[in-house]
Motif scaffolding. Structure first.
Motif, PDB file in Angstrom:
ATOM      1  N   MET A  71       0.816  -1.189   0.000  1.00  0.00           N
ATOM      2  CA  MET A  71       0.000   0.000   0.000  1.00  0.00           C
ATOM      3  C   MET A  71       0.863   1.257   0.000  1.00  0.00           C
ATOM      4  SD  MET A  71      -3.249   0.832   2.337  1.00  0.00           S
ATOM      5  CE  MET A  71      -2.676   1.574   3.827  1.00  0.00           C
ATOM      6  N   ASN A  72       2.012   1.223   0.566  1.00  0.00           N
ATOM      7  CA  ASN A  72       2.837   2.424   0.640  1.00  0.00           C
ATOM      8  C   ASN A  72       3.827   2.523  -0.522  1.00  0.00           C
ATOM      9  OD1 ASN A  72       4.549   0.404   1.383  1.00  0.00           O
ATOM     10  ND2 ASN A  72       5.292   1.386   3.234  1.00  0.00           N
ATOM     11  N   LYS A  73       3.613   1.768  -1.569  1.00  0.00           N
ATOM     12  CA  LYS A  73       4.528   1.778  -2.710  1.00  0.00           C
ATOM     13  C   LYS A  73       3.947   2.514  -3.908  1.00  0.00           C
ATOM     14  CE  LYS A  73       7.432  -0.980  -0.635  1.00  0.00           C
ATOM     15  NZ  LYS A  73       8.453  -0.382   0.143  1.00  0.00           N
ATOM     16  N   PHE A  74       2.862   3.288  -3.709  1.00  0.00           N
ATOM     17  CA  PHE A  74       2.220   3.930  -4.836  1.00  0.00           C
ATOM     18  C   PHE A  74       3.156   4.891  -5.562  1.00  0.00           C
ATOM     19  CE2 PHE A  74       1.460   7.200  -1.691  1.00  0.00           C
ATOM     20  CZ  PHE A  74       1.584   8.370  -2.414  1.00  0.00           C
ATOM     21  N   ASP A  75       4.031   5.553  -4.826  1.00  0.00           N
ATOM     22  CA  ASP A  75       4.925   6.509  -5.478  1.00  0.00           C
ATOM     23  C   ASP A  75       5.880   5.800  -6.434  1.00  0.00           C
ATOM     24  OD1 ASP A  75       6.009   5.379  -3.171  1.00  0.00           O
ATOM     25  OD2 ASP A  75       6.982   7.203  -2.497  1.00  0.00           O
ATOM     26  N   ASP A  76       6.406   4.644  -6.024  1.00  0.00           N
ATOM     27  CA  ASP A  76       7.275   3.863  -6.916  1.00  0.00           C
ATOM     28  C   ASP A  76       6.495   3.353  -8.119  1.00  0.00           C
ATOM     29  OD1 ASP A  76       9.415   4.217  -5.171  1.00  0.00           O
ATOM     30  OD2 ASP A  76       9.023   2.335  -4.110  1.00  0.00           O
ATOM     31  N   MET A  77       5.271   2.895  -7.890  1.00  0.00           N
ATOM     32  CA  MET A  77       4.442   2.373  -8.975  1.00  0.00           C
ATOM     33  C   MET A  77       4.093   3.471  -9.969  1.00  0.00           C
ATOM     34  SD  MET A  77       3.102  -0.085 -10.539  1.00  0.00           S
ATOM     35  CE  MET A  77       3.198  -1.446  -9.422  1.00  0.00           C
ATOM     36  N   MET A  78       3.764   4.642  -9.482  1.00  0.00           N
ATOM     37  CA  MET A  78       3.424   5.745 -10.382  1.00  0.00           C
ATOM     38  C   MET A  78       4.630   6.171 -11.204  1.00  0.00           C
ATOM     39  SD  MET A  78       0.825   7.899  -7.995  1.00  0.00           S
ATOM     40  CE  MET A  78       0.198   9.005  -9.226  1.00  0.00           C
ATOM     41  N   ALA A  79       5.781   6.226 -10.585  1.00  0.00           N
ATOM     42  CA  ALA A  79       7.003   6.581 -11.313  1.00  0.00           C
ATOM     43  C   ALA A  79       7.304   5.536 -12.384  1.00  0.00           C
ATOM     44  CB  ALA A  79       8.173   6.723 -10.347  1.00  0.00           C
ATOM     45  N   LEU A  80       7.122   4.268 -12.048  1.00  0.00           N
ATOM     46  CA  LEU A  80       7.348   3.195 -13.016  1.00  0.00           C
ATOM     47  C   LEU A  80       6.363   3.298 -14.175  1.00  0.00           C
ATOM     48  CD1 LEU A  80       8.759   0.510 -13.822  1.00  0.00           C
ATOM     49  CD2 LEU A  80       6.967  -0.657 -12.532  1.00  0.00           C
ATOM     50  N   LEU A  81       5.101   3.490 -13.878  1.00  0.00           N
ATOM     51  CA  LEU A  81       4.098   3.613 -14.935  1.00  0.00           C
ATOM     52  C   LEU A  81       4.372   4.820 -15.829  1.00  0.00           C
ATOM     53  CD1 LEU A  81       0.883   2.669 -12.945  1.00  0.00           C
ATOM     54  CD2 LEU A  81       1.869   1.409 -14.879  1.00  0.00           C
ATOM     55  N   ALA A  82       4.767   5.927 -15.231  1.00  0.00           N
ATOM     56  CA  ALA A  82       5.081   7.112 -16.022  1.00  0.00           C
ATOM     57  C   ALA A  82       6.230   6.854 -16.985  1.00  0.00           C
ATOM     58  CB  ALA A  82       5.424   8.285 -15.099  1.00  0.00           C
ATOM     59  N   GLU A  83       7.190   6.061 -16.545  1.00  0.00           N
ATOM     60  CA  GLU A  83       8.357   5.749 -17.369  1.00  0.00           C
ATOM     61  C   GLU A  83       8.040   4.696 -18.430  1.00  0.00           C
ATOM     62  OE1 GLU A  83      12.625   3.639 -16.646  1.00  0.00           O
ATOM     63  OE2 GLU A  83      11.998   5.137 -15.166  1.00  0.00           O
ATOM     64  N   GLU A  84       7.303   3.662 -18.050  1.00  0.00           N
ATOM     65  CA  GLU A  84       7.071   2.511 -18.926  1.00  0.00           C
ATOM     66  C   GLU A  84       5.849   2.643 -19.837  1.00  0.00           C
ATOM     67  OE1 GLU A  84       9.133  -0.206 -19.149  1.00  0.00           O
ATOM     68  OE2 GLU A  84      10.474   0.829 -17.751  1.00  0.00           O
ATOM     69  N   VAL A  85       4.860   3.437 -19.423  1.00  0.00           N
ATOM     70  CA  VAL A  85       3.606   3.553 -20.183  1.00  0.00           C
ATOM     71  C   VAL A  85       3.358   5.036 -20.474  1.00  0.00           C
ATOM     72  CG1 VAL A  85       1.147   2.952 -20.227  1.00  0.00           C
ATOM     73  CG2 VAL A  85       2.743   1.548 -18.893  1.00  0.00           C
ATOM     74  N   PRO A  86       3.890   5.544 -21.585  1.00  0.00           N
ATOM     75  CA  PRO A  86       3.806   6.982 -21.871  1.00  0.00           C
ATOM     76  C   PRO A  86       2.376   7.535 -21.898  1.00  0.00           C
ATOM     77  CG  PRO A  86       5.245   5.881 -23.438  1.00  0.00           C
ATOM     78  CD  PRO A  86       4.605   4.812 -22.615  1.00  0.00           C
ATOM     79  N   GLU A  87       1.398   6.720 -22.285  1.00  0.00           N
ATOM     80  CA  GLU A  87       0.021   7.220 -22.364  1.00  0.00           C
ATOM     81  C   GLU A  87      -0.725   7.134 -21.030  1.00  0.00           C
ATOM     82  OE1 GLU A  87      -0.020   2.880 -23.507  1.00  0.00           O
ATOM     83  OE2 GLU A  87       1.221   4.575 -24.021  1.00  0.00           O
ATOM     84  N   PHE A  88      -0.057   6.620 -19.995  1.00  0.00           N
ATOM     85  CA  PHE A  88      -0.687   6.524 -18.681  1.00  0.00           C
ATOM     86  C   PHE A  88      -0.981   7.921 -18.158  1.00  0.00           C
ATOM     87  CE2 PHE A  88      -0.613   6.022 -14.025  1.00  0.00           C
ATOM     88  CZ  PHE A  88      -1.541   5.000 -13.882  1.00  0.00           C
ATOM     89  N   SER A  89      -2.169   8.106 -17.571  1.00  0.00           N
ATOM     90  CA  SER A  89      -2.533   9.403 -17.008  1.00  0.00           C
ATOM     91  C   SER A  89      -3.366   9.192 -15.749  1.00  0.00           C
ATOM     92  CB  SER A  89      -3.316  10.233 -18.028  1.00  0.00           C
ATOM     93  OG  SER A  89      -4.518   9.570 -18.384  1.00  0.00           O
ATOM     94  N   GLN A  90      -3.575  10.266 -15.038  1.00  0.00           N
ATOM     95  CA  GLN A  90      -4.345  10.215 -13.800  1.00  0.00           C
ATOM     96  C   GLN A  90      -5.607  11.047 -13.994  1.00  0.00           C
ATOM     97  OE1 GLN A  90      -2.921  12.493 -10.349  1.00  0.00           O
ATOM     98  NE2 GLN A  90      -3.258  10.674  -9.111  1.00  0.00           N
ATOM     99  N   VAL A  91      -6.747  10.450 -13.707  1.00  0.00           N
ATOM    100  CA  VAL A  91      -8.012  11.165 -13.722  1.00  0.00           C
ATOM    101  C   VAL A  91      -8.394  11.432 -12.276  1.00  0.00           C
ATOM    102  CG1 VAL A  91     -10.455  11.094 -14.350  1.00  0.00           C
ATOM    103  CG2 VAL A  91      -8.735  10.106 -15.882  1.00  0.00           C
TER     104      VAL A  91
END
Length: 153
Positions: free
Chosen positions: A1-21
């Protein structure tokens, strides 16, 4: 649960079309929730595209003064230890609060796109939100699927 910051950074790097609504409730309680605010700031720092969905311009204007006084130290979570965990990860809370204010109010901030919508765009936003919130019957389930709805999946 406390790893969201790492996951978001990874998604931003690996999935360019990833966005937050960001679906903002009519009372703007989202901005008083520690995890929500921490995720907003992390998404911004990870250069994720962020899209805001909210009830109306009037609600935004009514809540603006409260938003301008947001401080991470005053935020809440379901568990007190979650608030403590988040606060411990922030070395400079004053700087974090400044980033939060910039994220919300700057020219390219979260609220800028909403303020710039023309009347037709605002009506479309409100109509879409109203349609989905009525279909949801107060269960908040629809918001879990909002990114898929917005992208047409």
């Amino acid at each position: 649960m406390n790893k969201f910051d790492d996951m978001m950074a990874l998604l931003a790097e690996e999935v360019p079309e990833f966005s937050q609504v960001v679906a903002v409730d009519a009372q703007f309680r989202l901005f008083g929730r520690a995890w929500c605010v921490a995720e907003l700031v992390q998404a911004h720092e990870s250069s994720l595209k962020q899209f805001v969905k909210m009830h109306s311009r009037q609600v935004l204007e009514k809540s603006q003064s409260e938003l301008q006084e947001l401080r991470v130290e005053d935020m809440q979570a379901s568990r007190a230890e979650d608030v403590q965990l988040i606060l411990e990860k922030i070395s400079d809370k004053s700087m974090f609060n400044q980033k939060l204010q910039s994220l919300i109010f700057d020219e390219a901030g979260l609220l800028s796109s909403w303020r710039q919508l023309d009347t037709a765009g605002r009506m479309e936003e409100v109509g879409t939100l109203l349609k989905w919130s009525l279909a949801d019957d107060g269960k908040d389930i629809v918001w879990q699927y909002w990114p898929e709805v917005e992208s047409g999946k």
